[in-house]
Every structure is written in structure tokens, then in C-alpha cells.
Design a protein around this motif. Sequence first.
Motif, short mmCIF file in Angstrom:
data_model
loop_
_atom_site.label_atom_id
_atom_site.label_comp_id
_atom_site.label_asym_id
_atom_site.label_seq_id
_atom_site.Cartn_x
_atom_site.Cartn_y
_atom_site.Cartn_z
N SER A 38 0.85 -1.18 0.00
CA SER A 38 0.00 0.00 0.00
C SER A 38 0.88 1.23 0.00
N GLY A 39 0.55 2.18 -0.86
CA GLY A 39 1.34 3.40 -0.88
C GLY A 39 0.80 4.39 -1.88
N SER A 40 1.50 5.50 -2.02
CA SER A 40 1.09 6.53 -2.98
C SER A 40 1.54 6.12 -4.37
N THR A 41 0.70 5.35 -5.04
CA THR A 41 1.08 4.75 -6.32
C THR A 41 0.21 5.26 -7.46
N ILE A 42 -0.24 6.51 -7.39
CA ILE A 42 -1.14 7.04 -8.41
C ILE A 42 -0.54 6.89 -9.80
N PHE A 43 0.70 7.34 -9.98
CA PHE A 43 1.36 7.20 -11.27
C PHE A 43 2.73 6.55 -11.13
N GLY A 44 2.93 5.77 -10.07
CA GLY A 44 4.24 5.19 -9.86
C GLY A 44 4.24 3.71 -9.56
N LYS A 45 3.22 3.00 -10.03
CA LYS A 45 3.16 1.58 -9.72
C LYS A 45 4.29 0.79 -10.36
N ASP A 46 4.80 1.28 -11.48
CA ASP A 46 5.91 0.57 -12.13
C ASP A 46 7.13 0.53 -11.21
N LYS A 47 7.37 1.59 -10.47
CA LYS A 47 8.50 1.62 -9.54
C LYS A 47 8.30 0.61 -8.42
N VAL A 48 7.06 0.50 -7.94
CA VAL A 48 6.75 -0.47 -6.88
C VAL A 48 6.89 -1.89 -7.42
N ILE A 49 6.38 -2.12 -8.62
CA ILE A 49 6.49 -3.44 -9.25
C ILE A 49 7.96 -3.82 -9.41
N ASN A 50 8.75 -2.90 -9.93
CA ASN A 50 10.17 -3.18 -10.15
C ASN A 50 10.90 -3.48 -8.84
N ARG A 51 10.59 -2.72 -7.79
CA ARG A 51 11.22 -2.93 -6.49
C ARG A 51 10.82 -4.30 -5.92
N PHE A 52 9.56 -4.66 -6.07
CA PHE A 52 9.09 -5.96 -5.59
C PHE A 52 9.80 -7.10 -6.33
N ILE A 53 9.93 -6.97 -7.64
CA ILE A 53 10.60 -8.00 -8.45
C ILE A 53 12.05 -8.17 -8.01
N ARG A 54 12.73 -7.06 -7.75
CA ARG A 54 14.13 -7.12 -7.30
C ARG A 54 14.23 -7.75 -5.92
N GLN A 55 13.38 -7.30 -5.00
CA GLN A 55 13.44 -7.81 -3.63
C GLN A 55 13.18 -9.30 -3.55
N GLU A 56 12.25 -9.77 -4.36
CA GLU A 56 11.87 -11.19 -4.32
C GLU A 56 12.68 -12.04 -5.31
N ASN A 57 13.57 -11.36 -6.06
CA ASN A 57 14.41 -12.07 -7.03
C ASN A 57 13.56 -12.90 -8.01
#
Length: 216
Positions: A131-150
Motif C-alpha cells: 500500500s502506498g502513494s502509487t497514483i502514477f508510480g506503480k511501475d517503480k513499486v512493481i520493479n522494487r518488488f521484483i528485485r526484492q523477491e528475485n
Amino acid sequence: MNPKVIIFDFDGTIADSLEVLVNISNRLAVQFGYKQTSIDELAQIQNLTSREIIKQSGISIFKVPFLVKKVKAELSSEVKSLSLFPGMKEALIELHGLGNKLVIISSNSKPNIVAFLEHNNLAEIFYYIYSGSTIFGKDKVINRFIRQENIDVDDVIYVGDETRDIESAKKSKVIAIAVSWGFNTKEVLAKQQPDFLIEQPSELIDILKKQEVTAG
């Protein structure tokens, strides 16, 4: 079936929250300096992209994060009254049962999302909720999740109901599935050229089966 990581938007994709969100938004219109939305106007703005909607509303872009925070706070008292879209619960349970990891990335608050999932006996099937301020930044969250979870980007699917969801999925180079039962209309979603555009949740299982055949 080769397990996938399936990322879902929440409002408009899993939860049918449009009417409640419009009511809350209209109540906050004077405070945040934008015009209220009538039923007729709602039908019209559903054919607009997220950026076009903000521009047309007249709200300052700098006020948007504060508006989102206020909407989330007011939604907390009504979240348990929201409904799942028809067929969504069954699709989610089947997708989880097939070994896929289910994830939610949303601008709604985590307590709201968890309360809704618990009320519908779905909390245990989700691997991760962001959950976060992802109005126009979901790609950054997706990318961070992909990196964190390898995670291999080829194993990720994103499911959402708005043009900005498709934009984020494309920026992250993951499969974009647009759903026609949420906020944006089928026509405006199609213009964004998602990988798939579906009309009912059961089609998610069909897509995964086709992906498995293609991979094989």
C-alpha cells in the motif's frame, strides 16, 4: 502449470468500490477545490485516462496525494460493505490453488485491504500486499518488488482496471491484463493495447493455461 506471480490492483479490479469512492470524492470536492461528479459525468470520465481525469477535474496535482490519503481514511468505515466482483473470489481461490503467488499493489491503505480480504475469507491466499502513494508510480513499486523477491520478470502478470495500470505494467515489462468490469471502459483500455483484455475473472485461468502451452 508453471506458477506465476500475479499482481492485482485492488479498487475496481478485486473490490467493486466505484460508487463508494465517487460518493467520498464528491463529499471532499469543496475541501480540495474540484467539481463534484454527477452520474452522467461519471459515464463520460470513464472514457478518459487517469491524467485526463485529473486535468479535467481542476484539482491541483500537488493536492492529489493529500486527497488520496483523505479518501483512504474515509473508506475505512465502509470497506467491509464493498462487494467482490462476480466470479472474482472463485478465480482468486483457483489461481492460488494452482500454486501461483497472489499480490496486491494499491494506493488504498493496507488496513482497508486486509479488512476487506478478511471479511471475504481471502486474506490467507495473498502472498504480499503493498500500500502506498502509487497514483502514477506503480511501475517503480512493481520493479522494487521484483528485485526484492528475485523474481524473473517473465513470470509476472499484472491485472488492473485503469489505463495507468496498463502503463505501469508495460514500463515494468510484465504481462498486462486489463479488466473491463472496473473504472475505465473496455474501449479506452483497448487503446492502451494491453496483452489481454478480459470481461470476466474466469478468463484469468484461461490465460494462464495458454501461457503454459506457449511456454511449453
